[in-house]
Design a protein around this motif. Sequence first.
Motif, PDB file in Angstrom:
ATOM      1  N   ARG A   9       0.885  -1.121  -0.053  1.00 21.89           N
ATOM      2  CA  ARG A   9       0.075   0.070  -0.105  1.00 21.89           C
ATOM      3  C   ARG A   9       0.876   1.198   0.033  1.00 21.89           C
ATOM      4  N   ASN A  10       0.521   2.230  -0.761  1.00 19.74           N
ATOM      5  CA  ASN A  10       1.065   3.455  -0.856  1.00 19.74           C
ATOM      6  C   ASN A  10       0.086   4.664  -0.791  1.00 19.74           C
ATOM      7  N   GLY A  11      -0.384   5.064   0.222  1.00 16.47           N
ATOM      8  CA  GLY A  11      -1.556   6.017   0.260  1.00 16.47           C
ATOM      9  C   GLY A  11      -2.839   5.428   0.000  1.00 16.47           C
ATOM     10  N   PHE A  12      -3.354   5.569  -0.958  1.00 21.58           N
ATOM     11  CA  PHE A  12      -4.652   5.017  -1.282  1.00 21.58           C
ATOM     12  C   PHE A  12      -4.529   3.903  -2.332  1.00 21.58           C
ATOM     13  N   ASP A  13      -3.241   3.993  -3.068  1.00 18.86           N
ATOM     14  CA  ASP A  13      -3.196   2.924  -3.876  1.00 18.86           C
ATOM     15  C   ASP A  13      -2.651   1.501  -3.375  1.00 18.86           C
ATOM     16  N   LEU A  14      -2.904   0.532  -4.037  1.00 21.30           N
ATOM     17  CA  LEU A  14      -2.708  -1.011  -3.315  1.00 21.30           C
ATOM     18  C   LEU A  14      -2.333  -1.672  -4.718  1.00 21.30           C
ATOM     19  N   SER A  15      -1.111  -2.203  -4.519  1.00 21.42           N
ATOM     20  CA  SER A  15      -0.313  -3.276  -5.324  1.00 21.42           C
ATOM     21  C   SER A  15      -0.638  -4.551  -4.856  1.00 21.42           C
ATOM     22  N   GLU A  16      -1.572  -5.284  -5.585  1.00 26.14           N
ATOM     23  CA  GLU A  16      -1.923  -6.435  -4.983  1.00 26.14           C
ATOM     24  C   GLU A  16      -1.059  -7.841  -5.383  1.00 26.14           C
ATOM     25  N   ASP A  17      -0.451  -8.536  -4.449  1.00 25.37           N
ATOM     26  CA  ASP A  17       0.190  -9.899  -4.786  1.00 25.37           C
ATOM     27  C   ASP A  17      -0.902 -10.878  -5.073  1.00 25.37           C
ATOM     28  N   GLU A  18      -0.875 -11.074  -6.406  1.00 27.15           N
ATOM     29  CA  GLU A  18      -1.564 -12.105  -7.040  1.00 27.15           C
ATOM     30  C   GLU A  18      -1.462 -13.489  -6.763  1.00 27.15           C
ATOM     31  N   LYS A  19      -0.158 -13.889  -6.282  1.00 29.42           N
ATOM     32  CA  LYS A  19       0.295 -15.107  -6.401  1.00 29.42           C
ATOM     33  C   LYS A  19       0.405 -15.775  -4.762  1.00 29.42           C
TER      34      LYS A  19
END
Length: 76
Positions: A9-19
Amino acid sequence: MPRYFFHVRNGFDLSEDEKGVELPSIMIGKREAEEAARDILGGKVRAGEVMDGQEFEIQDRWGNRLRKIPFRSIMK
């Protein structure tokens, strides 16, 4: 063995781990997240980038947030 997902998470952005990754316990997952945060921080510091507010959110396979690890928390 349980599967854990390490979203960033970077502020409101979320980079999801798909695996995700299978690990024996959430405590091992916490250590993995701390080591990864150190690596990421090192790269950003060398590149002169600002680190402010990034964190790992560790979730189980059902989407329950188990831990939140702010990158700043691993700095000494």
